[in-house]
Structures are given as C-alpha cells and as structure tokens.
Design a protein around this motif. Structure first.
Motif, PDB file in Angstrom:
ATOM      1  N   THR A 206       0.811  -1.220   0.000  1.00 43.72           N
ATOM      2  CA  THR A 206       0.000   0.000   0.000  1.00 43.72           C
ATOM      3  C   THR A 206       0.844   1.270   0.000  1.00 43.72           C
ATOM      4  O   THR A 206       0.302   2.373   0.087  1.00 43.72           O
ATOM      5  CB  THR A 206      -0.948   0.038   1.216  1.00 43.72           C
ATOM      6  OG1 THR A 206      -0.170   0.007   2.427  1.00 43.72           O
ATOM      7  CG2 THR A 206      -1.915  -1.130   1.204  1.00 43.72           C
ATOM      8  N   GLU A 215       2.400  -5.891  -4.935  1.00 41.36           N
ATOM      9  CA  GLU A 215       1.020  -6.079  -4.485  1.00 41.36           C
ATOM     10  C   GLU A 215       0.644  -7.554  -4.474  1.00 41.36           C
ATOM     11  O   GLU A 215       0.014  -8.038  -3.518  1.00 41.36           O
ATOM     12  CB  GLU A 215       0.077  -5.293  -5.391  1.00 41.36           C
ATOM     13  CG  GLU A 215      -1.366  -5.314  -4.937  1.00 41.36           C
ATOM     14  CD  GLU A 215      -2.270  -4.495  -5.841  1.00 41.36           C
ATOM     15  OE1 GLU A 215      -3.362  -4.984  -6.181  1.00 41.36           O
ATOM     16  OE2 GLU A 215      -1.865  -3.371  -6.213  1.00 41.36           O
ATOM     17  N   LEU A 301      -7.482   0.013  -2.670  1.00 41.65           N
ATOM     18  CA  LEU A 301      -6.403  -0.924  -2.360  1.00 41.65           C
ATOM     19  C   LEU A 301      -6.605  -1.567  -0.994  1.00 41.65           C
ATOM     20  O   LEU A 301      -6.392  -2.772  -0.818  1.00 41.65           O
ATOM     21  CB  LEU A 301      -5.056  -0.205  -2.417  1.00 41.65           C
ATOM     22  CG  LEU A 301      -3.799  -1.075  -2.279  1.00 41.65           C
ATOM     23  CD1 LEU A 301      -3.847  -2.270  -3.226  1.00 41.65           C
ATOM     24  CD2 LEU A 301      -2.560  -0.237  -2.540  1.00 41.65           C
TER      25      LEU A 301
END
Length: 390
Positions: A206, A215, A301
C-alpha cells in the motif's frame, strides 16, 4: 503505485519439513573450504535447534563454530563481534539461525568481516560495503521478520539510535523455511512475529513504492498469515499451518525488499529507540494506531487488503470493506494477547515530543515518506498521543 519499476529476488528459497538436511550439500556446492560460522542466540541453542544443524554439518565433514552473543535487537557490538569470529575462523559460509536479530547479525557480519571497518562505518549507507565473498544461509525460527530474504539490516548504533544498513549483496544466498524450526515457538512469539509479517505485507503493497508484483506478493502473504495464524495458535504443532506462516513471512519479506515499509515501521522504530520495546510488538501497535488513517489514502487498495485478510464482504460497500480490514487487524492484535500499553515500558503522554522527534529523524525518513497519503507532523503527534495514552 510506480509507473516504472524493477523487481528482484536474489535469495534461493527452499521450503518444507526436513529441508534443513540439505545444508551440507548446499555448503559444499557454494564454498571451497567449507568452514562455517553459525550465528544464533542462546534461546535457539536451548531449544535444541542448533544441535540439528550441528549434526548435519558433522556428518558432512564441515568444520564449524558457533557465535551466540546476541542482544534481543541487533547492535553494532554484536555485528562487530560476530565479524571477528568469522575472520578468526577464516569462514567462507555463515548460517543464521533464529529470528530477525540473529539473521540480521549474520547477514551484516558476513560482509563486515570482509573489510576492516566496524559495522558503524556502513550505517545509513555512509560507506559502501566490501564485495561479498562469504556465502550466507538463513534458517528462520520465527515467521515474522522476513530477514531471510532481504538485503537490509536494522541495528542499534553506538548512540542507541535505530539505524539501518543496506546493500543488495546482503540478501542471503539461501533461505531454508523448515516448519520444524518454528514448531516450538511459544504462543506469544508466534503471534507477535506473525503480526510483524502482516504489517510488512500491508505496508509494502500500500506504499508509494508498490507495484503490481509487490502487491501480488503482499496480498498472498496477507492471505496466508491471516488464514493460518489463529489455526497455529490453537495447535502449535500444526506443521502445515506453520509452513504457511513461514511462506507468508518470506513473501512479506520479498514485498518489503521491493516496496519498503511505511508509517507503522517509522513509528515502530521510534518506539523501540525511545522505549526499547521489541520490534514486532512496536510495529503491531503502530499499525493498530494508524490503520484507519491509512485507509483514507486508498480505499480501493485497502479493500483488496481486507479481502485478503478474510473479512466478510457481503452487502458491504468498498469503503466499508476497507475499514473492516482495520477492525480485523485490531481483532488479531486482541486475540494475540499483545500488550498494547507502553506504561510498563516507562513511556507516558509526556514523551510525545520525544517520540515525534525520533519519527522525524533521518533514519526514519524513508518509512515516513512511503505511504499512500502524506504524513504531517500533526499526524505524527496525533499518532503518538494515541499510542502513549493507552
């Protein structure tokens, strides 16, 4: 998220029950003299884990010596002492067995030993490390730090400040993830180190340095940790669950190697510097205090993060899902039994200014700036007040 990026993994990972038995072969394949130094701590020795490695080395006709003069957090003194042992033994391989402290000392000492300078010579990248000539192999006994796959070492310098050293060649050559080496870890340490790895994964995927590969590693790490930590706390001898946690911690390590950490680590390092609080507990407390603030920076996210954590999403908006992740993290902290008050560590609301000053120091700048939203000094002061008031 960066538009252009690089991603690298320099460590060979060997995973599974009994994989430590490959040590002799690994050392002979990568070194000439096969003289080895084991870097570990007294607790790991008392648990009998070093005996397992010594038996393999003995049967493989590999000379070795053991260095175990470590503090709970790595220091210049420990790194320099380990480097002297490596030099005196003329070792061409170093095996780190333990949690992040033992592995960090092993990693950095294997480079410091090649030159003639103290570890302090290299802090905050003041000077380049000498060229690596010593093979490094790590066997983690916790599923937390990810030090088995990273090229950064965090240590305490002569002024008692938490600083770091970095060099891409400091990444270990091999990491052995064997659940037999984490099976006997006490419940409170299993919980604290798993939370440490979870914070790594969340912050890496993040932060501003994240990318699609970071990610992917981070979200899979979150899934493995959140899906197995309570299972292992319920049944510590669950080797399948232990393996999943070990893989989750290593994935988180790969994620921070490429994506870095954020405000929870900035605060965590400051808490450790000011109050000598163990790293895993410090960063878990800091994440608890900043999670909802982080969510505001990227709801989409953090909704992905929450789903990886296993939160129930039916009937919830994306924003509600993202904030449910904060609740899930708080639930994990509570179920772990982690002490979230700093009063017993000698810290109080009177230490707000000192904590903020430490968070804004040079060594904490990279973590302070690697977040999905800008961190102001007033934000830092607010976080510090929350932590010190509980």
């Amino acid at each position: 998220m960066q538009e252009t990026f690089e991603f690298g993994l320099k460590t060979k990972i060997i995973c599974g029950e009994g994989t430590y038995l490959q040590l002799g072969q690994l050392i002979k394949e990568s070194t000439a003299s096969t003289k080895t130094v084991i870097v570990t701590d007294k607790g790991v020795i008392e648990a009998g884990l070093v005996n397992l490695v010594e038996k393999v080395l003995h049967e493989s006709n590999i000379e070795y010596t053991v260095f175990s003069d470590l503090e709970s957090d790595p220091s210049v003194r420990s790194i320099d002492a380990a480097a002297r042992v490596i030099q005196d033994f003329d070792a061409d391989c170093v095996i780190g067995i333990g949690g992040g402290s033992a592995m960090d000392v092993a990693k950095m000492a294997s480079l410091v030993a090649v030159g003639g300078a103290s570890a302090s010579h290299y802090e905050l990248m003041a000077n380049p490390f000498p060229k690596k000539t010593i093979t490094s192999i790590m066997i983690p006994t916790t599923s937390g730090s990810g030090a088995e796959v990273t090229s950064t070492v965090v240590f305490t310098n002569a002024e008692k400040r938490k600083v770091w050293g970095w060099d891409e060649q400091m990444a270990p050559d091999v990491a052995i993830l064997d659940p037999l080496f984490t099976e006997g870890l006490p419940r409170h340490l299993t919980a604290a180190t798993a939370l440490d790895a979870l914070v790594h994964a969340i912050e890496a995927c993040t932060g501003t340095r994240s990318n699609p590969i970071v990610e992917a590693f981070g979200l899979k790490s979150i899934e493995l940790i959140c899906g197995n930590v309570e299972r292992v706390l319920h049944n510590p001898r669950d080797l399948e669950g232990r393996t999943a946690l070990a893989v989750g911690a290593a994935l988180a390590g790969v994620a921070i190697e490429n994506g870095g950490t954020g405000i929870a680590h900035c605060m965590g390092h400051a808490i450790t510097t000011v109050g000598r609080v163990p790293h895993a507990r410090a960063v878990a407390m800091a994440m608890n205090a900043t999670y909802r603030w982080k969510v505001e920076g990227d709801v989409d996210l953090f909704a992905k993060v929450a789903k990886a954590m296993g939160v129930h999403t039916e009937g919830l908006s994306k924003s509600e899902i993202a904030y449910a992740g904060a609740d899930r993290f708080k639930e994990l902290v509570h179920s772990s039994g982690l002490n979230t008050s700093l009063k017993e560590d000698g810290l109080s609301i009177n230490d707000v200014d000192l904590l903020v000053e430490t968070m804004t120091s040079e060594e904490n700048q990279p973590m302070r700036e690697n977040n999905c939203r800008f961190v102001s000094e007033e934000d830092l002061r607010s976080f510090a007040r929350e932590l010190l008031s509980s």
